[in-house]
Design a protein around this motif. Sequence first.
Motif, PDB file in Angstrom:
ATOM      1  N   ALA A 269     -14.113   1.956  -5.548  1.00 55.58           N
ATOM      2  CA  ALA A 269     -15.034   1.164  -6.368  1.00 55.58           C
ATOM      3  C   ALA A 269     -14.320   0.652  -7.614  1.00 55.58           C
ATOM      4  O   ALA A 269     -14.486  -0.510  -8.004  1.00 55.58           O
ATOM      5  CB  ALA A 269     -16.253   2.001  -6.745  1.00 55.58           C
ATOM      6  N   ASP A 270     -13.523   1.505  -8.231  1.00 54.99           N
ATOM      7  CA  ASP A 270     -12.803   1.100  -9.441  1.00 54.99           C
ATOM      8  C   ASP A 270     -11.762   0.029  -9.120  1.00 54.99           C
ATOM      9  O   ASP A 270     -11.573  -0.920  -9.890  1.00 54.99           O
ATOM     10  CB  ASP A 270     -12.137   2.321 -10.077  1.00 54.99           C
ATOM     11  N   ALA A 271     -11.096   0.164  -7.970  1.00 55.77           N
ATOM     12  CA  ALA A 271     -10.108  -0.837  -7.560  1.00 55.77           C
ATOM     13  C   ALA A 271     -10.775  -2.188  -7.311  1.00 55.77           C
ATOM     14  O   ALA A 271     -10.239  -3.241  -7.694  1.00 55.77           O
ATOM     15  CB  ALA A 271      -9.368  -0.369  -6.304  1.00 55.77           C
ATOM     16  N   LEU A 272     -11.966  -2.174  -6.689  1.00 57.99           N
ATOM     17  CA  LEU A 272     -12.665  -3.428  -6.409  1.00 57.99           C
ATOM     18  C   LEU A 272     -13.103  -4.110  -7.699  1.00 57.99           C
ATOM     19  O   LEU A 272     -13.060  -5.346  -7.802  1.00 57.99           O
ATOM     20  CB  LEU A 272     -13.867  -3.170  -5.506  1.00 57.99           C
ATOM     21  N   LYS A 273     -13.512  -3.333  -8.688  1.00 56.66           N
ATOM     22  CA  LYS A 273     -13.871  -3.928  -9.976  1.00 56.66           C
ATOM     23  C   LYS A 273     -12.656  -4.584 -10.627  1.00 56.66           C
ATOM     24  O   LYS A 273     -12.752  -5.678 -11.188  1.00 56.66           O
ATOM     25  CB  LYS A 273     -14.481  -2.864 -10.899  1.00 56.66           C
ATOM     26  N   GLY A 274     -11.514  -3.921 -10.530  1.00 58.62           N
ATOM     27  CA  GLY A 274     -10.295  -4.506 -11.073  1.00 58.62           C
ATOM     28  C   GLY A 274      -9.899  -5.775 -10.340  1.00 58.62           C
ATOM     29  O   GLY A 274      -9.486  -6.768 -10.958  1.00 58.62           O
ATOM     30  N   LEU A 275     -10.036  -5.767  -9.012  1.00 62.87           N
ATOM     31  CA  LEU A 275      -9.723  -6.952  -8.215  1.00 62.87           C
ATOM     32  C   LEU A 275     -10.641  -8.117  -8.559  1.00 62.87           C
ATOM     33  O   LEU A 275     -10.214  -9.268  -8.624  1.00 62.87           O
ATOM     34  CB  LEU A 275      -9.849  -6.631  -6.725  1.00 62.87           C
ATOM     35  N   HIS A 276     -11.922  -7.809  -8.781  1.00 61.80           N
ATOM     36  CA  HIS A 276     -12.883  -8.869  -9.085  1.00 61.80           C
ATOM     37  C   HIS A 276     -12.551  -9.546 -10.417  1.00 61.80           C
ATOM     38  O   HIS A 276     -12.781 -10.756 -10.584  1.00 61.80           O
ATOM     39  CB  HIS A 276     -14.302  -8.304  -9.108  1.00 61.80           C
ATOM     40  N   ARG A 277     -12.024  -8.785 -11.371  1.00 58.13           N
ATOM     41  CA  ARG A 277     -11.634  -9.392 -12.637  1.00 58.13           C
ATOM     42  C   ARG A 277     -10.490 -10.391 -12.438  1.00 58.13           C
ATOM     43  O   ARG A 277     -10.437 -11.434 -13.096  1.00 58.13           O
ATOM     44  CB  ARG A 277     -11.217  -8.313 -13.642  1.00 58.13           C
ATOM     45  N   ILE A 278      -9.595 -10.075 -11.491  1.00 58.49           N
ATOM     46  CA  ILE A 278      -8.448 -10.946 -11.224  1.00 58.49           C
ATOM     47  C   ILE A 278      -8.835 -12.101 -10.324  1.00 58.49           C
ATOM     48  O   ILE A 278      -8.444 -13.252 -10.542  1.00 58.49           O
ATOM     49  CB  ILE A 278      -7.308 -10.133 -10.575  1.00 58.49           C
ATOM     50  N   SER A 279      -9.632 -11.805  -9.283  1.00 58.03           N
ATOM     51  CA  SER A 279     -10.005 -12.803  -8.274  1.00 58.03           C
ATOM     52  C   SER A 279     -11.512 -12.756  -8.070  1.00 58.03           C
ATOM     53  O   SER A 279     -12.000 -12.060  -7.172  1.00 58.03           O
ATOM     54  CB  SER A 279      -9.262 -12.513  -6.962  1.00 58.03           C
ATOM     55  N   PRO A 280     -12.283 -13.493  -8.880  1.00 57.80           N
ATOM     56  CA  PRO A 280     -13.747 -13.427  -8.799  1.00 57.80           C
ATOM     57  C   PRO A 280     -14.319 -13.851  -7.448  1.00 57.80           C
ATOM     58  O   PRO A 280     -15.459 -13.502  -7.136  1.00 57.80           O
ATOM     59  CB  PRO A 280     -14.198 -14.388  -9.912  1.00 57.80           C
ATOM     60  N   ASP A 281     -13.552 -14.599  -6.658  1.00 57.00           N
ATOM     61  CA  ASP A 281     -14.031 -15.017  -5.339  1.00 57.00           C
ATOM     62  C   ASP A 281     -13.678 -14.014  -4.246  1.00 57.00           C
ATOM     63  O   ASP A 281     -13.780 -14.325  -3.049  1.00 57.00           O
ATOM     64  CB  ASP A 281     -13.457 -16.389  -4.975  1.00 57.00           C
ATOM     65  N   LEU A 282     -13.294 -12.818  -4.648  1.00 53.09           N
ATOM     66  CA  LEU A 282     -13.045 -11.721  -3.716  1.00 53.09           C
ATOM     67  C   LEU A 282     -14.191 -11.596  -2.721  1.00 53.09           C
ATOM     68  O   LEU A 282     -15.366 -11.670  -3.087  1.00 53.09           O
ATOM     69  CB  LEU A 282     -12.913 -10.422  -4.524  1.00 53.09           C
ATOM     70  N   ARG A 283     -13.847 -11.423  -1.433  1.00 57.08           N
ATOM     71  CA  ARG A 283     -14.875 -11.266  -0.390  1.00 57.08           C
ATOM     72  C   ARG A 283     -14.794  -9.851   0.182  1.00 57.08           C
ATOM     73  O   ARG A 283     -13.762  -9.456   0.732  1.00 57.08           O
ATOM     74  CB  ARG A 283     -14.693 -12.302   0.709  1.00 57.08           C
TER      75      ARG A 283
END
Length: 320
Positions: A269-283
């Motif tokens: 969950a923490d990794a996904l939050k970090g990814l979303h900050r970098i790539s908001p269009d994360l799927r």
Amino acid sequence: MSAGMPAAGSSNAGEMTYTYLGPEGTFTEAALLQVPGADRAARIPATSVNAALEMVRSGRADAAVVPIENSVEGGVSATLDAISAGEQLRILREILVPITFVLAARPGLELADIGAVSTHSHAWAQCRGWADAHIPQAEYLPASSTAAAAVGLQDPDQAYDAAICSPLVAQRLGLSVVAENIGDVADAVTRFVLLSLPTSLPAATGADKTTLVVPLPEDHPGALMEILDQFSARGVNLSRIESRPTGLFLGDYFFSIDAEGHIEDARMADALKGLHRISPDLRFLGSYPRADRREPVVPRHNTDEAFRAADLWLAGLTRG
């Protein structure tokens, strides 16, 4: 598929309608039949991965089984591309199928008589060494699936006289098999996924996998490292990462990723939050049980307990 639809494998699975990469007799159908209840459900073969997924997106099928990865050839590009765009889909489970190939030919033909052979591109890649050694004169003609090539062999007007397919479909169709076990790698395995419209996630089991599509929002030195750091800093191992072109313009790519763990795991969950900050269009394509049931090794400081302890410590600091 509505959010309340029972996940495959539930007591109502036999009432569902599945689609899969057809025709009948493909390795994909064999994968589907591993889904509990699928043998009692309606099963509709599709002519392509895109066609199967469109049936799910349009509501004509509840779920689809398609190939996503092969132990010899890697990711199946048709599937990776189809699930990266369009209406959101959700992976409910993965299925592993050992792959064995035979060469079927028109009656009376010997290996030296074969002028053209047809099969799916991934099957051809897995048998290319054998073909070069035993039928070097044969031209390769691509087919939508191994079973489609086998079915076409029954048509006298087809431009090929041999097909690489599964032993099961050759037996079902009564084809003449001129060579068995022709794969270059004896223990080849193909991984398939069961997809539906977004619904409730399968519960975490401790041996799970999460699949993501991560666009590269900006191409600059270290851009990929920024993405990978979100996983490595939290002790999340990646079991697959592949770059695929978006098709928008040359040099524009997204990353297709399988990560070990479930979205309910604190580290994931923490990794996904970090990814979303970098790539908001994360799927997010889903968290689901691993077919091999192998549990990851998680460093002590990345366990759920460690994350909870850190949250409590920080909350204590802010309370004074």
